[in-house]
Write a protein that holds these residues in place. Structure first.
Motif, short mmCIF file in Angstrom:
data_model
loop_
_atom_site.label_atom_id
_atom_site.label_comp_id
_atom_site.label_asym_id
_atom_site.label_seq_id
_atom_site.Cartn_x
_atom_site.Cartn_y
_atom_site.Cartn_z
N SER A 108 2.24 -3.34 0.04
CA SER A 108 1.24 -2.97 1.04
C SER A 108 1.90 -2.36 2.27
N THR A 160 -2.96 -8.52 5.60
CA THR A 160 -3.69 -7.45 4.93
C THR A 160 -4.64 -8.08 3.93
N THR A 182 -5.15 -6.71 1.05
CA THR A 182 -4.61 -6.29 -0.23
C THR A 182 -4.21 -7.48 -1.09
N HIS A 214 -2.82 1.50 -4.10
CA HIS A 214 -2.00 0.33 -4.44
C HIS A 214 -1.43 0.41 -5.85
N ASP A 239 -4.81 -3.81 8.73
CA ASP A 239 -5.71 -2.96 7.95
C ASP A 239 -6.63 -2.20 8.90
#
Length: 121
Positions: A110, A102, A104, A61, A28
């Motif tokens: 992702s 990540t 996420t 996302h 990230d």
């Protein structure tokens, strides 16, 4: 002799490390909110490989945009700095297992998932 298949998996940086993680690499651009460097158990932070801010914001996302996100992100990965970072991850994954991390919530859609697929092909 056949090339050794890279052992790459994806995970959430908020989840604790597992024995089989190997090298834990955060992919990230921004450090995960509310997580200390000690608790993250990250071996490396490869923020230069993250998608551009514009692409990340456009994607949001949204599962319906994942295929287009993947196409655009793969294109971004051809830019010098990201291409160099991708080659770095390739070299790590040749010798040992790698877990791409990540923040996420859904790691399957992702940038870590896109990178894992590329590293394993």
């Amino acid at each position: 002799m056949a090339a050794k298949k890279a052992r790459v998996k994806v995970g959430r940086v908020y989840d604790g490390p597992a024995q089989e993680d190997g090298v834990r690499v955060l992919v990230d651009r921004v450090w995960p909110r509310g997580l200390s460097k000690e608790k993250a158990h990250v071996d490396e932070w490869c923020k230069q490989i993250a998608p551009s801010t514009e692409l990340r914001k456009w994607y949001g996302h949204d599962p319906e945009r994942f295929d287009e996100f993947t196409r655009r992100y793969r294109s971004e990965l051809q830019e010098d700095e990201r291409a160099e970072a991708l080659e770095h991850l390739r070299s790590i994954s040749r010798d040992q297992p790698v877990t791409l991390l990540t923040a996420t919530k859904n790691v399957d859609i992702s940038q870590a998932a896109v990178l894992a697929e590329m590293l394993q092909s």
